[in-house]
Write an enzyme that holds these catalytic residues in place. Structure first.
Site, PDB file in Angstrom:
ATOM      1  N   HIS B  84       0.846  -1.204   0.000  1.00 19.44           N
ATOM      2  CA  HIS B  84       0.000   0.000   0.000  1.00 19.44           C
ATOM      3  C   HIS B  84       0.880   1.253   0.000  1.00 19.44           C
ATOM      4  O   HIS B  84       0.658   2.175  -0.785  1.00 19.44           O
ATOM      5  CB  HIS B  84      -0.923  -0.015   1.217  1.00 19.44           C
ATOM      6  CG  HIS B  84      -1.651   1.272   1.464  1.00 19.44           C
ATOM      7  ND1 HIS B  84      -2.670   1.710   0.666  1.00 19.44           N
ATOM      8  CD2 HIS B  84      -1.480   2.238   2.404  1.00 19.44           C
ATOM      9  CE1 HIS B  84      -3.107   2.880   1.113  1.00 19.44           C
ATOM     10  NE2 HIS B  84      -2.391   3.226   2.168  1.00 19.44           N
ATOM     11  N   ASP B 114       6.893  20.615 -26.828  1.00 17.70           N
ATOM     12  CA  ASP B 114       6.853  19.291 -26.194  1.00 17.70           C
ATOM     13  C   ASP B 114       7.915  19.292 -25.105  1.00 17.70           C
ATOM     14  O   ASP B 114       8.537  20.319 -24.833  1.00 17.70           O
ATOM     15  CB  ASP B 114       7.126  18.172 -27.213  1.00 17.70           C
ATOM     16  CG  ASP B 114       6.550  16.826 -26.750  1.00 17.70           C
ATOM     17  OD1 ASP B 114       6.760  16.469 -25.577  1.00 17.70           O
ATOM     18  OD2 ASP B 114       5.877  16.148 -27.551  1.00 17.70           O
ATOM     19  N   TRP B 149       7.237   0.038   4.133  1.00 17.50           N
ATOM     20  CA  TRP B 149       7.844   0.673   2.968  1.00 17.50           C
ATOM     21  C   TRP B 149       9.237   1.183   3.303  1.00 17.50           C
ATOM     22  O   TRP B 149       9.985   1.555   2.409  1.00 17.50           O
ATOM     23  CB  TRP B 149       6.957   1.798   2.418  1.00 17.50           C
ATOM     24  CG  TRP B 149       7.131   3.145   3.033  1.00 17.50           C
ATOM     25  CD1 TRP B 149       6.798   3.485   4.313  1.00 17.50           C
ATOM     26  CD2 TRP B 149       7.697   4.309   2.434  1.00 17.50           C
ATOM     27  NE1 TRP B 149       7.104   4.805   4.528  1.00 17.50           N
ATOM     28  CE2 TRP B 149       7.668   5.345   3.391  1.00 17.50           C
ATOM     29  CE3 TRP B 149       8.226   4.602   1.172  1.00 17.50           C
ATOM     30  CZ2 TRP B 149       8.145   6.622   3.131  1.00 17.50           C
ATOM     31  CZ3 TRP B 149       8.696   5.892   0.931  1.00 17.50           C
ATOM     32  CH2 TRP B 149       8.648   6.880   1.910  1.00 17.50           C
ATOM     33  N   SER B 179      13.050   5.788 -13.572  1.00 17.41           N
ATOM     34  CA  SER B 179      12.006   6.488 -14.314  1.00 17.41           C
ATOM     35  C   SER B 179      11.886   7.935 -13.851  1.00 17.41           C
ATOM     36  O   SER B 179      11.853   8.871 -14.651  1.00 17.41           O
ATOM     37  CB  SER B 179      10.681   5.753 -14.114  1.00 17.41           C
ATOM     38  OG  SER B 179       9.597   6.614 -14.309  1.00 17.41           O
ATOM     39  N   SER B 180      11.850   8.107 -12.527  1.00 15.50           N
ATOM     40  CA  SER B 180      11.674   9.458 -11.992  1.00 15.50           C
ATOM     41  C   SER B 180      12.892  10.330 -12.259  1.00 15.50           C
ATOM     42  O   SER B 180      12.764  11.526 -12.499  1.00 15.50           O
ATOM     43  CB  SER B 180      11.409   9.408 -10.490  1.00 15.50           C
ATOM     44  OG  SER B 180      10.187   8.787 -10.252  1.00 15.50           O
ATOM     45  N   HIS B 263      12.612  11.715   3.471  1.00 15.09           N
ATOM     46  CA  HIS B 263      11.961  12.965   3.826  1.00 15.09           C
ATOM     47  C   HIS B 263      11.769  13.884   2.622  1.00 15.09           C
ATOM     48  O   HIS B 263      10.669  14.382   2.408  1.00 15.09           O
ATOM     49  CB  HIS B 263      12.614  13.680   4.998  1.00 15.09           C
ATOM     50  CG  HIS B 263      11.647  14.683   5.535  1.00 15.09           C
ATOM     51  ND1 HIS B 263      10.556  14.329   6.286  1.00 15.09           N
ATOM     52  CD2 HIS B 263      11.508  16.001   5.313  1.00 15.09           C
ATOM     53  CE1 HIS B 263       9.816  15.385   6.524  1.00 15.09           C
ATOM     54  NE2 HIS B 263      10.372  16.422   5.941  1.00 15.09           N
ATOM     55  N   GLU B 265      11.308  12.921  -0.202  1.00 14.47           N
ATOM     56  CA  GLU B 265      10.260  12.258  -0.967  1.00 14.47           C
ATOM     57  C   GLU B 265       8.872  12.794  -0.605  1.00 14.47           C
ATOM     58  O   GLU B 265       8.021  12.958  -1.477  1.00 14.47           O
ATOM     59  CB  GLU B 265      10.330  10.741  -0.744  1.00 14.47           C
ATOM     60  CG  GLU B 265       9.197   9.939  -1.352  1.00 14.47           C
ATOM     61  CD  GLU B 265       9.194   9.940  -2.874  1.00 14.47           C
ATOM     62  OE1 GLU B 265      10.279  10.126  -3.464  1.00 14.47           O
ATOM     63  OE2 GLU B 265       8.119   9.770  -3.455  1.00 14.47           O
ATOM     64  N   TYR B 267       8.167  15.724   0.215  1.00 11.42           N
ATOM     65  CA  TYR B 267       7.998  17.022  -0.458  1.00 11.42           C
ATOM     66  C   TYR B 267       7.877  16.836  -1.960  1.00 11.42           C
ATOM     67  O   TYR B 267       7.203  17.628  -2.631  1.00 11.42           O
ATOM     68  CB  TYR B 267       9.147  17.962  -0.104  1.00 11.42           C
ATOM     69  CG  TYR B 267       9.149  18.260   1.367  1.00 11.42           C
ATOM     70  CD1 TYR B 267       8.020  18.807   1.957  1.00 11.42           C
ATOM     71  CD2 TYR B 267      10.219  17.943   2.174  1.00 11.42           C
ATOM     72  CE1 TYR B 267       7.970  19.041   3.309  1.00 11.42           C
ATOM     73  CE2 TYR B 267      10.182  18.173   3.529  1.00 11.42           C
ATOM     74  CZ  TYR B 267       9.052  18.723   4.095  1.00 11.42           C
ATOM     75  OH  TYR B 267       8.993  18.937   5.431  1.00 11.42           O
ATOM     76  N   SER B 278      -2.175  26.357  -6.082  1.00  9.81           N
ATOM     77  CA  SER B 278      -1.995  27.792  -6.343  1.00  9.81           C
ATOM     78  C   SER B 278      -2.702  28.201  -7.630  1.00  9.81           C
ATOM     79  O   SER B 278      -3.387  29.229  -7.679  1.00  9.81           O
ATOM     80  CB  SER B 278      -0.504  28.135  -6.450  1.00  9.81           C
ATOM     81  OG  SER B 278       0.143  27.879  -5.239  1.00  9.81           O
ATOM     82  N   HIS B 312      14.372  13.140  11.970  1.00  8.93           N
ATOM     83  CA  HIS B 312      13.180  13.210  12.830  1.00  8.93           C
ATOM     84  C   HIS B 312      12.299  11.980  12.648  1.00  8.93           C
ATOM     85  O   HIS B 312      11.335  11.819  13.379  1.00  8.93           O
ATOM     86  CB  HIS B 312      12.402  14.522  12.631  1.00  8.93           C
ATOM     87  CG  HIS B 312      11.785  14.687  11.289  1.00  8.93           C
ATOM     88  ND1 HIS B 312      11.697  15.888  10.655  1.00  8.93           N
ATOM     89  CD2 HIS B 312      11.226  13.804  10.443  1.00  8.93           C
ATOM     90  CE1 HIS B 312      11.109  15.733   9.491  1.00  8.93           C
ATOM     91  NE2 HIS B 312      10.814  14.485   9.340  1.00  8.93           N
ATOM     92  N   HIS B 313      12.635  11.141  11.670  1.00  5.71           N
ATOM     93  CA  HIS B 313      11.945   9.856  11.556  1.00  5.71           C
ATOM     94  C   HIS B 313      12.596   8.801  12.449  1.00  5.71           C
ATOM     95  O   HIS B 313      12.140   7.680  12.518  1.00  5.71           O
ATOM     96  CB  HIS B 313      11.969   9.358  10.114  1.00  5.71           C
ATOM     97  CG  HIS B 313      11.260  10.278   9.164  1.00  5.71           C
ATOM     98  ND1 HIS B 313       9.926  10.143   8.861  1.00  5.71           N
ATOM     99  CD2 HIS B 313      11.685  11.348   8.468  1.00  5.71           C
ATOM    100  CE1 HIS B 313       9.573  11.091   8.000  1.00  5.71           C
ATOM    101  NE2 HIS B 313      10.618  11.841   7.760  1.00  5.71           N
ATOM    102  N   THR B 338       5.872  26.705   5.046  1.00  6.56           N
ATOM    103  CA  THR B 338       4.548  26.148   4.781  1.00  6.56           C
ATOM    104  C   THR B 338       3.473  27.097   5.277  1.00  6.56           C
ATOM    105  O   THR B 338       2.430  27.258   4.635  1.00  6.56           O
ATOM    106  CB  THR B 338       4.364  24.757   5.428  1.00  6.56           C
ATOM    107  OG1 THR B 338       4.867  24.823   6.758  1.00  6.56           O
ATOM    108  CG2 THR B 338       5.106  23.699   4.677  1.00  6.56           C
ATOM    109  N   LYS B 341       2.875  29.660   2.719  1.00  8.23           N
ATOM    110  CA  LYS B 341       2.040  29.193   1.616  1.00  8.23           C
ATOM    111  C   LYS B 341       0.555  29.223   1.993  1.00  8.23           C
ATOM    112  O   LYS B 341      -0.283  29.699   1.234  1.00  8.23           O
ATOM    113  CB  LYS B 341       2.451  27.773   1.193  1.00  8.23           C
ATOM    114  CG  LYS B 341       3.847  27.732   0.616  1.00  8.23           C
ATOM    115  CD  LYS B 341       4.044  26.578  -0.342  1.00  8.23           C
ATOM    116  CE  LYS B 341       3.302  26.768  -1.630  1.00  8.23           C
ATOM    117  NZ  LYS B 341       4.021  27.607  -2.592  1.00  8.23           N
ATOM    118  N   ARG B 460       1.152   1.353  15.179  1.00 10.16           N
ATOM    119  CA  ARG B 460       0.767   1.120  13.793  1.00 10.16           C
ATOM    120  C   ARG B 460       1.272  -0.245  13.335  1.00 10.16           C
ATOM    121  O   ARG B 460       2.006  -0.916  14.046  1.00 10.16           O
ATOM    122  CB  ARG B 460       1.302   2.226  12.875  1.00 10.16           C
ATOM    123  CG  ARG B 460       2.735   2.531  13.047  1.00 10.16           C
ATOM    124  CD  ARG B 460       3.161   3.818  12.344  1.00 10.16           C
ATOM    125  NE  ARG B 460       3.231   3.661  10.899  1.00 10.16           N
ATOM    126  CZ  ARG B 460       4.155   4.232  10.132  1.00 10.16           C
ATOM    127  NH1 ARG B 460       5.107   4.971  10.672  1.00 10.16           N
ATOM    128  NH2 ARG B 460       4.155   4.089   8.838  1.00 10.16           N
TER     129      ARG B 460
END
Lengths: 201, 542, 299
Positions: B84, B114, B149, B179-180, B263, B265, B267, B278, B312-313, B338, B341, B460
């Protein structure tokens, strides 16, 4: 006018190559992080990594300190491994000596290596080893018992650091693992045991 | 903007569509590739969403109702939660926001014909599809990937996860990562080199800015993941010991490397959503974006700070206290850009003449969800508070609010906003609004109670829980049901739009929609902007 | 102004905390209650600070959410197309932008200062009176008391069909960890296989057990918890039975603890080699995974 000019195409390739080198650089950094992380831990004592010096300082202080000893053994290594003394009291800066004892309970010679760290984790840089059995591999014959020494001192600087000044006791811990290449058989035995996840699909 | 109309002159030869196979399988057209990305994402969303729905079904009541087969079923639950996570992050949100909307609208918004490297674009797409296939296969190889994950060793090592499943998972991530990376290079080159004359960086629409920042994050973060995954792969198969304590490795090093990628990721997932919101907020308020430069550089700041907060993880792995103090402070800093924003969106709407069409409802909902998830993020930033929150459902609630559901809201918002441009057909507004309210109510009932379960201490990643947590879990599962119905309704709307939608106008949103994609017909012709429009007269703050 | 805010905040904290304590677990046990909405009751000095700190955070965050929601509601009502057909063209307001950058910074500093204070408090390890060593295994805990006779025992979850009346499901273990109240306890944590996490919500203890290294933290149980059982669960995904390796601490008075250690030295005195490989299977059986054991035996 529809097609991009030759010049534009060259510029695109240049930008793409710059990006690609950035990617290559980051992959390199990921691999470089392995030795860098080790080095960083050794220099800063991160994760309770003790320092290593050739000798204790000339002059010990008269501040009391306690070093405790902890022993762990990986379940794949059929040894017993215990500290001989639970703790030693010494002065800051004084050279301390302690012994661990290990016995090979199996019927064949086995080589083991030990990982180690000290806690509280923040005092790593103030705990200094002079000599230690963990610096080399240890081979034990069947049934053999050996006493293994470690010499160390605690850096008096520990009292100067605000985040470590309250610490009066350090725990030194070892975990003995079988040397990787010699225990392939045992590891695969463990594999079989911890395979409940394998449902054979 | 006058010259934008020049594009129309070429419409007559802008519609030479190739045959079906070469159009959809060998496509080098940014619009077609974008469309395929969208459908890949929707497929993965059905699979990944189905998995989460099954997990909620199992968790609806205490005790094991469906996973009654002992350890294999417990492993199956771990495989589900792992897949998931992978699916939603790598194969739903990223393909939709970056691959789908990015491909479709970055060239249109900057007036480029293009992407810079159309063939590479096609390779990116198919690498992703191959990655998706490998990931789905990994669930059926041996016992599957039951590591979460985060794939922490030693659990992901060959001793505790024997069999090829984890290797398949690693290769899947390698392909998705490649790919990315290729996609990111493509975007950077396109945005740097192919903007219409006169469109300076500070005149680009914010969505393009968000994709640019995201592309740089991808370039910097994904190679680290690739390196770490390769180390794990060789640890598992070729006897190296990067993460094996038995031979001098350190499992904690994996966590550092993983989160150095992980981390940024988050963002990577949320920045394109920022850009999209926006655009939509500005369009439907009929006002230019408030504080354009602040908005653009807030995204840059979030991207930069995002690289120095990873641990922080890892507050509970045993980091020494000064390290944790640093990461606490650095993490709190992220709240500032943030906040800028959020307030800029509010200021954009302030004084506006807001039409609450479905995309705007989703943008409104996005802001609410993001604020909710943002404040719980402030709690979790504190290493001291993390002593009670780490690995509880509070974390699950937090990241679903701030990242997962917020990103999904942005995807829905983007879809409703641009479907007319992409398909030439307009969705049914009433159904769209019903779908929004179902989904909004559903996800809040789904995730809000998880805060309480987490505060009360529920860990969890467990298939069964002590009976005390039954109440909130039941509510949560009811929310999952509503969300699932809302999702199904979306697919119905999608089908109705293609099958019987009304013809979309060139610009269905009126004076607020000023970006270049609204200056080409709907659906956007196969080739656009072969003559680039002159943008030198364009106002900078849009 | 500041005082007013503080008073309001403290009142709100009080309300929240008393609301929370209404959800205390059953008598004699420290665990969450049905429909609990707040943290478990704090039983250690660190936990008391963390719970109070979270209450402060909750107040600040609730106010922020209410503020933003209020703005959004006002915008939806006042600036919709019907009410306000002609949009303004304002896109800049330097003062406003400075304010919404600076005010959050001030709030964050206000959060960071107590946060770091609590962090250093939780980490400053006081002179310990005893040591408990915790070893994580797939999927049970091993406890060792090096200072009280150096005895060791395992603690496994009791499966559902063997529970006695009143024992909570998924939390009850065969051997509880017995710990004295009002005693500084040094906790040393390590693992024999994969990462686990020894977590006790009401003590604010949560630390990974990682193979090949030890982690250290401390706790001190408040004396009013003597005679009570404090529950926790493994908090790091550790494989198949991650959800089935609970932690149960029985807090006792110092005298009872002395008596218990004497008895435990007898009960758990065994010179069996510390190679708990067979326990893997025992642990698996315990959570009804016989089918798997059969399957791997068959292979």
């Amino acid at each position: 006018m529809a097609k991009p000019q030759q010049k534009d195409a060259r510029r695109n390739v240049r930008t793409a190559l710059a990006c690609a080198s950035l990617v290559a650089g980051m992959v390199g950094l990921a691999y470089a992080s392995v030795p860098l992380y080790k080095l960083f831990c050794q220099v800063t004592g991160l994760g309770g990594t003790p320092g290593i010096e050739a000798a204790a300082p000339e002059q010990a202080t008269d501040i009391d300190f306690t070093v405790r000893f902890d022993a762990n053994i990986n379940p794949t290594l059929p040894w017993t491994f215990k500290p001989v003394q639970r703790a030693v009291n010494l002065k800051l800066g004084e050279e301390g000596l302690a012994f661990y004892t290990a016995t090979n309970n199996s019927d064949h010679p086995i080589t083991g290596t030990a990982t180690f760290n000290v806690t509280p984790l923040k005092i790593g840089q103030y705990f200094v080893k002079i000599d230690c059995f963990c610096f080399t591999e240890q081979t034990l014959q069947p049934g053999e018992t050996v006493d293994m020494p470690v010499t160390f001192y605690v850096d008096p600087e520990i009292r100067q650091d605000r985040s470590t000044e309250e610490v009066t006791t350090i725990t030194l811990s070892y975990t003995f693992y079988p040397k990787k290449s010699e225990t392939d058989g045992q590891v695969s035995a463990l594999k079989q045991k911890s395979t409940p996840v394998d449902i054979g699909g | 903007m006058a010259n934008a109309a020049d594009a129309h002159a070429h419409d007559d030869h802008g519609d030479h569509y190739p045959g079906f196979f070469s159009r959809w399988f060998c496509s080098t057209n940014h619009k077609d590739i974008g469309t395929v990305y969208m459908f890949v994402s929707m497929f993965a969303a059905l699979v990944g969403g189905g998995m989460s729905w099954f997990m909620r079904l199992e968790l609806a009541e205490p005790g094991l109702q469906y996973l009654t087969g002992g350890a294999p079923d417990m492993q199956f639950y771990n495989v589900l939660l792992t897949a998931h996570g992978f699916l939603m992050v790598f194969f739903v949100v990223m393909p939709a926001l970056i691959g789908g909307f990015g491909n479709w609208f970055v060239p249109l918004m900057i007036g480029a014909p293009d992407m810079a490297f159309p063939r590479m674009n096609n390779i990116s797409l198919w690498l992703l599809i191959a990655g998706l296939a490998l990931l789905l296969i990994s669930a059926f190889v041996g016992s599957g990937v039951g590591t979460g994950w985060t794939v922490y060793p030693p659990l992901s090592s060959s001793i505790y996860h024997p069999g090829a499943a984890v290797d398949f998972g690693i290769l899947s991530l390698h392909l998705a990562g490649a790919s990315s990376i290729l996609g990111a290079i493509n975007f950077i080159v396109t945005i740097f080199n192919m903007r219409a004359p006169g469109m300076t960086l500070h005149k680009m629409p914010l969505f393009v800015w968000s994709i640019l920042v995201t592309a740089f994050l991808l370039l910097l973060a994904l190679p680290v993941l690739a390196g770490a995954l390769t180390m794990l792969l060789t640890d598992r198969n070729f006897g190296t010991a990067f993460f094996d304590p038995a031979a001098g490795g350190d499992p904690v090093l994996w966590q550092h490397l993983f989160w150095f990628f992980g981390h940024p990721e988050v963002y990577i997932i949320i920045l394109p959503a920022f850009g999209l919101i926006s655009q939509i907020v500005s369009t439907f308020s009929k006002k230019p974006v408030f504080g354009y430069l602040g908005m653009a550089y807030a995204m840059v700041a979030i991207g930069v700070v995002g690289f120095v907060v990873w641990a922080h993880h890892m507050y509970t792995v045993g980091l020494d206290v000064d390290t944790r103090a640093y990461f606490t402070a650095a993490t709190l800093v992220i709240a500032v850009p943030t906040g800028v924003k959020i307030f800029s969106w509010l200021a954009t709407m302030w004084g506006g003449s807001i039409e609450f069409k479905t995309p705007m409802l989703y943008a409104f909902g996005f802001i609410f969800l993001f604020v909710m998830g943002g404040v719980t993020g402030v709690t979790l930033a504190n290493s001291s508070a993390d002593l009670v929150f780490h690995d509880t459902y509070f974390v699950v609630a937090h990241f679903h609010y701030v990242m997962a559901i917020a990103a999904i809201f942005a995807m829905f918002a983007g879809w409703y906003y641009w479907i007319g441009k992409m398909s030439g057909k307009q969705y049914n507004e009433t159904l769209g609004k019903i779908q929004f309210w179902m989904f909004f109510v559903g996800v809040n009932i789904l995730f809000f109670p998880q805060h309480f379960a987490g505060l009360a201490g529920m860990p969890r990643r467990i298939p069964d829980y002590p009976d005390a947590y039954a109440g909130w879990n039941y509510v949560s599962s009811v929310g999952a049901l509503i969300t699932a119905v809302g999702t199904m309704l979306f697919f119905w709307i999608l089908y109705r739009t293609y099958a019987a939608g009304t013809k979309a106008e060139q610009n269905p949103w009126g004076e607020g929609a000023t970006t270049l994609e609204w200056h080409v017909p709907s659906p956007a012709p196969f080739h656009t902007f072969e003559d680039q429009p002159d943008m030198s007269g364009k106002q900078p703050a849009e | 102004m500041r005082n007013k805010f503080m008073t309001f905040g403290l009142a709100l904290i009080g309300a929240v905390v008393s609301f929370g304590s209404a959800f205390a677990g059953p008598a004699g046990e420290v665990r969450s209650a049905p429909w609990q909405m707040w943290l478990q009751e704090p039983a250690s000095p660190t936990a008391e600070r963390i719970v109070a700190f979270n209450a402060q955070l909750l107040v600040i965050e609730t106010l922020i959410v209410i503020f933003v929601l209020g703005l959004m509601a006002y915008i939806a009502v006042r600036f919709n197309a019907k009410r306000n057909p002609v949009p303004s063209k304002t896109t800049h307001h330097t003062m406003l932008e400075v304010v919404w950058t600076v005010v959050p910074i001030l709030i964050l500093v206000g959060i960071a200062v107590p946060s770091l204070k609590h962090l250093y408090f939780a980490d400053s390890i006081p002179e310990a009176d005893m040591t408990l060593k915790v070893t994580g295994n797939q999927w049970y805990w091993t406890y060792n008391y090096p200072d009280n006779g150096d005895f060791t025992f395992d603690s496994l979850m009791i499966p559902e069909d063997e529970l006695k009346a009143g024992q909570p499901r998924l939390l009850t273990v065969d051997n509880k960890v017995v710990l004295p109240v009002e005693t500084n306890i040094r906790l040393l944590l390590t693992s024999n296989d994969v990462n686990h996490n020894w977590a006790l919500p009401s003590l604010s203890v949560k630390l990974d057990t990682i193979p090949g290294r030890i982690n250290e933290t401390w706790t001190r149980i408040h004396e009013k918890y003597a005679g009570k059982t404090i529950y926790g669960m493994c908090s790091e995904l550790c494989g198949v039975n991650h959800g089935f390796m609970p932690i149960a601490i029985l807090a006792v008075s110092k005298e009872e603890f002395e008596a218990w250690t004497k008895q435990a030295q007898q009960t758990f005195a065994s010179d069996a080699p510390p190679v708990p490989m067979t326990r893997d299977i025992a642990a698996i059986d315990n959570v009804e995974t016989v089918r798997v054991a059969d399957a791997s035996a068959a292979r």
